[in-house]
Scaffold this motif. Structure first.
Motif, PDB file in Angstrom:
ATOM      1  N   MET A   7       0.844  -1.198   0.000  1.00  0.00           N
ATOM      2  CA  MET A   7       0.000   0.000   0.000  1.00  0.00           C
ATOM      3  C   MET A   7       0.880   1.249   0.000  1.00  0.00           C
ATOM      4  O   MET A   7       1.871   1.319   0.735  1.00  0.00           O
ATOM      5  N   GLU A   8       0.544   2.202  -0.826  1.00  0.00           N
ATOM      6  CA  GLU A   8       1.325   3.428  -0.907  1.00  0.00           C
ATOM      7  C   GLU A   8       1.175   4.243   0.372  1.00  0.00           C
ATOM      8  O   GLU A   8       0.095   4.394   0.933  1.00  0.00           O
ATOM      9  N   LYS A   9       2.308   4.777   0.855  1.00  0.00           N
ATOM     10  CA  LYS A   9       2.293   5.546   2.093  1.00  0.00           C
ATOM     11  C   LYS A   9       1.651   6.908   1.866  1.00  0.00           C
ATOM     12  O   LYS A   9       1.773   7.511   0.807  1.00  0.00           O
ATOM     13  N   SER A  10       0.957   7.397   2.916  1.00  0.00           N
ATOM     14  CA  SER A  10       0.283   8.684   2.818  1.00  0.00           C
ATOM     15  C   SER A  10       1.278   9.830   2.865  1.00  0.00           C
ATOM     16  O   SER A  10       2.343   9.724   3.465  1.00  0.00           O
ATOM     17  N   LEU A  11       0.919  10.947   2.229  1.00  0.00           N
ATOM     18  CA  LEU A  11       1.763  12.126   2.207  1.00  0.00           C
ATOM     19  C   LEU A  11       1.011  13.297   2.818  1.00  0.00           C
ATOM     20  O   LEU A  11      -0.157  13.538   2.483  1.00  0.00           O
ATOM     21  N   GLU A  12       1.663  13.998   3.696  1.00  0.00           N
ATOM     22  CA  GLU A  12       1.061  15.133   4.378  1.00  0.00           C
ATOM     23  C   GLU A  12       1.705  16.421   3.875  1.00  0.00           C
ATOM     24  O   GLU A  12       2.930  16.521   3.812  1.00  0.00           O
ATOM     25  N   PHE A  15      14.134  21.152   7.429  1.00  0.00           N
ATOM     26  CA  PHE A  15      12.716  21.278   7.758  1.00  0.00           C
ATOM     27  C   PHE A  15      12.521  20.618   9.113  1.00  0.00           C
ATOM     28  O   PHE A  15      13.180  19.624   9.423  1.00  0.00           O
ATOM     29  N   PRO A  16      11.626  21.158   9.953  1.00  0.00           N
ATOM     30  CA  PRO A  16      11.459  20.565  11.288  1.00  0.00           C
ATOM     31  C   PRO A  16      10.789  19.203  11.225  1.00  0.00           C
ATOM     32  O   PRO A  16      10.152  18.860  10.232  1.00  0.00           O
ATOM     33  N   PRO A  17      10.906  18.420  12.302  1.00  0.00           N
ATOM     34  CA  PRO A  17      10.190  17.144  12.361  1.00  0.00           C
ATOM     35  C   PRO A  17       8.682  17.387  12.426  1.00  0.00           C
ATOM     36  O   PRO A  17       8.224  18.534  12.512  1.00  0.00           O
ATOM     37  N   HIS A  18       7.928  16.313  12.385  1.00  0.00           N
ATOM     38  CA  HIS A  18       6.475  16.433  12.497  1.00  0.00           C
ATOM     39  C   HIS A  18       6.123  17.182  13.779  1.00  0.00           C
ATOM     40  O   HIS A  18       6.786  17.033  14.816  1.00  0.00           O
ATOM     41  N   ARG A  19       5.082  18.001  13.702  1.00  0.00           N
ATOM     42  CA  ARG A  19       4.738  18.875  14.835  1.00  0.00           C
ATOM     43  C   ARG A  19       4.468  18.091  16.121  1.00  0.00           C
ATOM     44  O   ARG A  19       4.641  18.625  17.227  1.00  0.00           O
ATOM     45  N   ASP A  64       4.295   9.808   6.025  1.00  0.00           N
ATOM     46  CA  ASP A  64       3.924   9.127   7.271  1.00  0.00           C
ATOM     47  C   ASP A  64       4.530   9.743   8.532  1.00  0.00           C
ATOM     48  O   ASP A  64       4.975   9.025   9.432  1.00  0.00           O
ATOM     49  N   GLY A  65       4.579  11.068   8.610  1.00  0.00           N
ATOM     50  CA  GLY A  65       5.066  11.727   9.820  1.00  0.00           C
ATOM     51  C   GLY A  65       6.551  11.559  10.076  1.00  0.00           C
ATOM     52  O   GLY A  65       7.030  11.821  11.180  1.00  0.00           O
ATOM     53  N   SER A  66       7.303  11.130   9.084  1.00  0.00           N
ATOM     54  CA  SER A  66       8.731  10.871   9.266  1.00  0.00           C
ATOM     55  C   SER A  66       9.504  12.169   9.521  1.00  0.00           C
ATOM     56  O   SER A  66       9.155  13.235   9.015  1.00  0.00           O
ATOM     57  N   ALA A  67      10.577  12.060  10.322  1.00  0.00           N
ATOM     58  CA  ALA A  67      11.456  13.196  10.584  1.00  0.00           C
ATOM     59  C   ALA A  67      12.663  13.196   9.657  1.00  0.00           C
ATOM     60  O   ALA A  67      13.496  14.110   9.720  1.00  0.00           O
ATOM     61  N   LEU A  68      12.794  12.201   8.801  1.00  0.00           N
ATOM     62  CA  LEU A  68      13.966  12.086   7.936  1.00  0.00           C
ATOM     63  C   LEU A  68      13.840  12.997   6.718  1.00  0.00           C
ATOM     64  O   LEU A  68      12.786  13.066   6.081  1.00  0.00           O
ATOM     65  N   ASP A  69      14.942  13.679   6.362  1.00  0.00           N
ATOM     66  CA  ASP A  69      14.928  14.553   5.186  1.00  0.00           C
ATOM     67  C   ASP A  69      14.582  13.784   3.913  1.00  0.00           C
ATOM     68  O   ASP A  69      13.914  14.313   3.020  1.00  0.00           O
ATOM     69  N   ASN A  70      15.036  12.536   3.828  1.00  0.00           N
ATOM     70  CA  ASN A  70      14.797  11.758   2.609  1.00  0.00           C
ATOM     71  C   ASN A  70      13.348  11.311   2.463  1.00  0.00           C
ATOM     72  O   ASN A  70      12.964  10.788   1.421  1.00  0.00           O
TER      73      ASN A  70
END
Length: 215
Positions: free
Chosen positions: A1-6, A28-32, A99-105
């Motif tokens: 399943m394709e991951k969601s994008l915010e 860019f900061p991590p997820h709020r 998916d709320g990731s904090a990674l730049d990639n």
């Protein structure tokens, strides 16, 4: 399943006061949900503020004391930047996050912050830029080069053989560019992220490298 994008837009304005000589750039900061205060690098697991505080106050054991979600935490970090005579900005203005990731990639960049027109041109006192990541397509270095190319500005990178970690600690300069007749030196610093720590970038390495060029 394709991951969601915010979709996210950078919620923190650039910090520029007075006549700074330096500009520190993040991505860019991590997820709020991971924020601890309303300012740059708001995740306590990131070691940037302790490192900058140690350099600013010339104390190898210094650590930030205000870590609550309040104005005191923001003001303490602004005070560190004032002591270093530094401005700060994140280079990504808007992006999709996976998916709320904090990674730049895991970020899909949409727009970059107009650093040249909004910060460098109005503040001719800035002659040095410090990047907090250099590897990967969404690193500060890659995105800065992309931004400069879009502005018709040539980045002059340093070529030659790959340098050792010790050489990079003592001299993290990675190139320069010209803005009209002003030469702006660019330094690529080791990332203060937890991921970098797991790869051997210790607190001592950060303190030594940042101290070499930011004092």
């Amino acid at each position: 399943m394709e991951k969601s994008l915010e979709f996210e837009t950078m919620p923190i304005l650039p910090f520029v006061e007075g006549h700074p000589a330096k500009l520190i750039i993040g991505t860019f900061p991590p997820h709020r949900s991971r924020w601890k205060y309303e300012f740059f690098f708001p995740n306590l697991q990131n070691r940037l503020w302790n490192t900058l505080g140690r350099v600013a106050h010339a104390q190898s054991t210094y650590s930030v004391t205000c870590n609550a979600f309040d104005a005191a935490a923001v003001e303490e970090r602004k005070g560190i930047l004032r002591t270093l005579n530094a401005a700060m900005v994140n280079i990504i203005y808007s992006c999709h996050r996976k998916d709320g990731s904090a990674l730049d990639n895991d970020l899909t960049v949409i727009d970059l912050h107009p650093i040249v027109s909004e910060i460098l041109m109005p503040h001719p006192s800035i002659t040095s830029i410090f990047l907090t990541s250099e590897s990967g397509p969404n690193s500060c270095l890659s995105l800065l080069k992309r931004h400069l190319t879009a502005q018709g500005i040539r980045f002059h990178g340093i070529g030659g053989a790959k340098r050792s970690r010790e050489e990079r600690i003592e001299d993290p300069c990675c190139g320069h560019f010209f803005l009209e007749d002003r030469r702006i030196q660019v330094y690529s610093l080791y990332s203060p992220s937890p991921t970098a720590m797991r790869s051997g970038v210790t607190e001592e390495v950060l303190f030594r490298q940042y101290g070499c060029v930011l004092r």
